[in-house]
Design an enzyme around this catalytic site. Sequence first.
Site, PDB file in Angstrom:
ATOM      1  N   LYS A   9       0.823  -1.200   0.000  1.00  0.00           N
ATOM      2  CA  LYS A   9       0.000   0.000   0.000  1.00  0.00           C
ATOM      3  C   LYS A   9       0.871   1.270   0.000  1.00  0.00           C
ATOM      4  CE  LYS A   9      -3.842  -2.239   2.506  1.00  0.00           C
ATOM      5  NZ  LYS A   9      -4.696  -2.190   3.724  1.00  0.00           N
ATOM      6  N   TYR A  49     -12.236  -2.418  -2.888  1.00  0.00           N
ATOM      7  CA  TYR A  49     -12.746  -2.443  -1.515  1.00  0.00           C
ATOM      8  C   TYR A  49     -14.278  -2.396  -1.470  1.00  0.00           C
ATOM      9  CZ  TYR A  49      -8.127  -2.086   0.649  1.00  0.00           C
ATOM     10  OH  TYR A  49      -6.854  -2.352   1.093  1.00  0.00           O
ATOM     11  N   PHE A  57     -15.242   3.564   7.549  1.00  0.00           N
ATOM     12  CA  PHE A  57     -13.878   3.903   7.131  1.00  0.00           C
ATOM     13  C   PHE A  57     -13.676   3.840   5.618  1.00  0.00           C
ATOM     14  CE2 PHE A  57     -13.975  -0.606   8.364  1.00  0.00           C
ATOM     15  CZ  PHE A  57     -13.534  -1.221   7.200  1.00  0.00           C
ATOM     16  N   ARG A  85      -1.699 -14.616   3.869  1.00  0.00           N
ATOM     17  CA  ARG A  85      -2.460 -13.948   4.936  1.00  0.00           C
ATOM     18  C   ARG A  85      -1.755 -14.115   6.279  1.00  0.00           C
ATOM     19  NH1 ARG A  85      -6.840 -10.426   4.203  1.00  0.00           N
ATOM     20  NH2 ARG A  85      -7.804 -11.267   6.078  1.00  0.00           N
ATOM     21  N   THR A  91      -5.349  -7.709  10.731  1.00  0.00           N
ATOM     22  CA  THR A  91      -5.630  -6.413  10.108  1.00  0.00           C
ATOM     23  C   THR A  91      -5.056  -5.242  10.898  1.00  0.00           C
ATOM     24  OG1 THR A  91      -7.661  -7.348   9.203  1.00  0.00           O
ATOM     25  CG2 THR A  91      -7.504  -4.952   9.238  1.00  0.00           C
ATOM     26  N   ARG A 102       2.798  -6.965   9.061  1.00  0.00           N
ATOM     27  CA  ARG A 102       2.151  -5.876   9.804  1.00  0.00           C
ATOM     28  C   ARG A 102       2.655  -5.822  11.243  1.00  0.00           C
ATOM     29  NH1 ARG A 102      -3.898  -7.189   7.486  1.00  0.00           N
ATOM     30  NH2 ARG A 102      -3.839  -5.870   5.624  1.00  0.00           N
TER      31      ARG A 102
HETATM   32  P1  DAT Z   1      -7.561  -6.998   5.654  1.00  0.00           P
HETATM   33  O1  DAT Z   1      -6.784  -5.936   4.919  1.00  0.00           O
HETATM   34  O2  DAT Z   1      -6.754  -7.583   6.789  1.00  0.00           O
HETATM   35  O3  DAT Z   1      -8.125  -8.044   4.747  1.00  0.00           O
HETATM   36  P2  DAT Z   1     -10.278  -5.936   5.844  1.00  0.00           P
HETATM   37  O4  DAT Z   1     -10.529  -6.559   4.508  1.00  0.00           O
HETATM   38  O5  DAT Z   1     -11.226  -6.245   6.943  1.00  0.00           O
HETATM   39  O6  DAT Z   1      -8.801  -6.282   6.374  1.00  0.00           O
HETATM   40  O7  DAT Z   1     -10.247  -4.357   5.695  1.00  0.00           O
HETATM   41  C1  DAT Z   1      -9.634  -3.755   4.558  1.00  0.00           C
HETATM   42  C2  DAT Z   1      -8.809  -2.589   5.026  1.00  0.00           C
HETATM   43  O8  DAT Z   1      -9.670  -1.598   5.591  1.00  0.00           O
HETATM   44  C3  DAT Z   1      -7.812  -2.920   6.136  1.00  0.00           C
HETATM   45  O9  DAT Z   1      -6.599  -3.410   5.625  1.00  0.00           O
HETATM   46  C4  DAT Z   1      -7.655  -1.604   6.823  1.00  0.00           C
HETATM   47  C5  DAT Z   1      -9.040  -0.967   6.689  1.00  0.00           C
HETATM   48  N1  DAT Z   1      -9.831  -1.220   7.893  1.00  0.00           N
HETATM   49  C6  DAT Z   1     -10.438  -2.375   8.254  1.00  0.00           C
HETATM   50  N2  DAT Z   1     -11.095  -2.259   9.397  1.00  0.00           N
HETATM   51  C7  DAT Z   1     -10.915  -0.981   9.802  1.00  0.00           C
HETATM   52  C8  DAT Z   1     -11.335  -0.204  10.924  1.00  0.00           C
HETATM   53  N3  DAT Z   1     -12.091  -0.745  11.880  1.00  0.00           N
HETATM   54  N4  DAT Z   1     -10.940   1.084  11.001  1.00  0.00           N
HETATM   55  C9  DAT Z   1     -10.181   1.640  10.028  1.00  0.00           C
HETATM   56  N5  DAT Z   1      -9.746   0.975   8.939  1.00  0.00           N
HETATM   57  C10 DAT Z   1     -10.097  -0.314   8.835  1.00  0.00           C
HETATM   58 MG    MG Z   2      -9.596  -7.901   3.279  1.00  0.00          MG
END
Ligand code: DAT
Ligand code: MG
Length: 149
Positions: A9, A49, A57, A85, A91, A102
Amino acid sequence: MERTFIAIKPDGVQRGLIGEIFCRFETKGFTLVGLKFMQASRELAEEHYGVHRERPFFGSLVEFITSAPVVAMVWEGDGVVAAARKMIGATNPLVSEPGTIRGDLGVNIGRNLIHGSDAVETAQSEIALWFKEEELVNWQPTLSSWIRE
Ligand code: DAT
Ligand code: MG
């Protein structure tokens, strides 16, 4: 052979961590089949996304992911989706295990450095979203027999 979509990213790019992050997949023994340095359009980011469209968010996530270049990659190998993963970690980098990307490199959920597909089907649609078929390279690393039986 299984494939996954991985993206470094904008925070990983801006912090000079491309090499560090890339190296983990390369040294692990997965095979690189796609690689692009690019800045994502809003349209691409919103599609990528899309599953989070209703989350609070979503706006800042799309803003962030389009704010600077990303390194988009496709990696191949047995079980690569789940393994990547694990290598990426939870996350929220504050609770990601040490040893994960991470967990080692981040402190904030909105700056968690890297994306990895969460399932084989997701990987297939994300790869198709970010790469044209002809941008993926089918090749056999000569070291293969020293990496897998
Ligand atoms: P991941 O990237 O681990 O697959 P995700 O698909 O649930 O996680 O979310 C996509 C992205 O969105 C994540 O990398 C960061 C952001 N994100 C997720 N949950 C969040 C939150 N509660 N507050 C802020 N950003 C968030
Ligand atoms: Mg994801």
